[in-house]
Write a protein that holds these residues in place. Structure first.
Motif, PDB file in Angstrom:
ATOM      1  N   THR A  25       0.834  -1.189   0.000  1.00 43.39           N
ATOM      2  CA  THR A  25       0.000   0.000   0.000  1.00 43.39           C
ATOM      3  C   THR A  25       0.872   1.244   0.000  1.00 43.39           C
ATOM      4  O   THR A  25       2.051   1.210   0.364  1.00 43.39           O
ATOM      5  N   LYS A  34      -3.528   0.130  -3.474  1.00 45.66           N
ATOM      6  CA  LYS A  34      -3.339  -1.152  -2.802  1.00 45.66           C
ATOM      7  C   LYS A  34      -3.016  -2.205  -3.853  1.00 45.66           C
ATOM      8  O   LYS A  34      -3.634  -2.240  -4.925  1.00 45.66           O
ATOM      9  N   SER A  62      -8.423   0.891  -1.014  1.00 37.52           N
ATOM     10  CA  SER A  62      -7.424   0.952   0.047  1.00 37.52           C
ATOM     11  C   SER A  62      -8.022   0.852   1.435  1.00 37.52           C
ATOM     12  O   SER A  62      -7.367   0.400   2.366  1.00 37.52           O
TER      13      SER A  62
END
Length: 372
Positions: A25, A34, A62
């Motif tokens: 990430t 991500k 994310s």
């Protein structure tokens, strides 16, 4: 209650662990990203492009605990999945293309050149998938646009404009005027999703109490189920306001439009609100507008019914561009019995993806048609 929450969290993490062995990430140019890796990753990459998000909502990549599960059809087939949240929400097709490409470059720099790279996305992300194949196709072996915002951006969003314009003639007083929606206000705040859903529920109650048969007739005009009309209106209003804020004015114009296929076309055209554009279409829609010029396999997946992007808006306009460019050999449409926007089962997504992979691997074009 705490035990229940802990159990659900552990269950979610356990399910994720079955699909992904590693997570990367970070943030690039203001866009969070991500990347998920499956067990024993062997060098295959899927770039994933997400759809339209209401301004201010939690990003679905994310910061969404269920996103890895939704990527299961790709992870289970050995693909790492990389997705950007994009630098801004709302209508962000051009931003999504750019942020997805920057993330792909990051992936290659950090993990090496994949032995195969595909791209897929839902809704606006399906449009990003198509635009990526048109503009950055040299980096991909193929793509799978799902329920895509596939036609030219102005024409696709013009549907929301016409939906509200004609609804206000038949059911006055429930939606704002076009003038109010499309007037640029520098300090305007975006509507949140909860407010939009609440508005849709109140509209539904009011219009069905007034004339349910008229609602059914109006819905058919836009290829909608009658119960989906209120949400389509609320969603469309949000899209239009979003476009105006990002364009610095109103790019839509219906001063020369003749509305047809209503019970009383004369009445509709005499009463419909007319509004002129204040900015050109290029302010928002020119970058990565559709060309139909693709040279890699593109397998489109669409549901039989879609309340936000009906198949004729998604398929026919882009198919015309494909044919103008003589690119039919690179384009296949598959459909499911799904009832709703991007309402695919995990099995259907997997089957379609397998057909795309086989097409890429063998060079034999996939067969258009139904997927169970």
């Amino acid at each position: 209650m705490k035990k229940i929450i802990l159990f659900l969290l552990l269950a979610a993490l356990s399910g994720f662990a079955q699909n992904s062995a590693k997570i990367d990430t970070g943030q690039i140019n203001g866009a969070d990203f991500k990347i998920l890796f499956p067990e024993n990753w062997k060098g295959k990459l899927l770039m994933y492009a997400h759809g339209y998000e209401f301004m201010g909502t939690q990003p679905r990549q994310s910061k969404s605990p269920d996103w890895p599960q939704r990527m299961k059809p790709f992870l289970d087939r050995g693909f790492a999945v990389a997705a950007s949240d994009y630098a801004h929400q709302g209508l962000a097709l051009a931003q999504g293309v750019d942020d997805t490409e920057v993330l792909r470059q990051y992936f290659v720099a950090k993990y090496g050149q994949p032995d195969s790279t595909l791209i897929a996305g839902h809704s606006m992300g399906g449009g990003i998938t198509i635009a990526t194949l048109e503009n950055f196709g040299q980096f991909y072996q193929g793509g799978m646009p799902m329920c895509p915002l596939a036609g030219r951006m102005y024409l696709q969003t013009r549907k929301e404009f016409d939906l509200i314009a004609t609804f206000n003639v038949l059911f006055p007083g429930h939606m704002p005027s076009l003038k109010e929606i499309l007037t640029f206000k520098p300090d305007a705040k975006p509507a949140d999703m909860r407010t939009a859903f609440g508005k849709a529920m109140s509209i539904q109650k009011a219009i069905f109490e007034k004339d349910s048969l008229a609602v059914v007739a109006f819905a058919k005009h836009f290829d909608l189920k009658s119960t989906d009309v209120p949400f389509a209106l609320a969603f469309g209003e949000n899209v239009l306001r979003d476009v105006v804020q990002k364009s610095g004015g109103n790019p839509y114009d219906n001063t020369n439009t003749l509305y047809g296929r209503f019970e009383d076309n004369m009445m509709m055209n005499q009463k419909v609100e007319r509004i002129a554009a204040t900015v050109g279409q290029a302010a928002k829609f020119s970058k990565y507008d559709r060309t139909g010029d693709i040279d890699k396999p593109a397998l489109v997946l669409h549901t039989m019914y879609d309340q936000l992007i009906p198949a004729d808006y998604a398929i026919i306009p882009y198919e015309n561009l494909i044919q103008q460019n003589g690119r039919q050999e690179h384009y296949v449409v598959k459909y499911t019995n799904g009832q709703g926007h991007c309402n695919f089962t995990e099995t259907q997504t997997g089957k379609a993806f397998d057909e795309l992979r086989n097409w890429v691997h063998t060079g034999k074009r996939a067969t258009p048609g139904y997927i169970e």
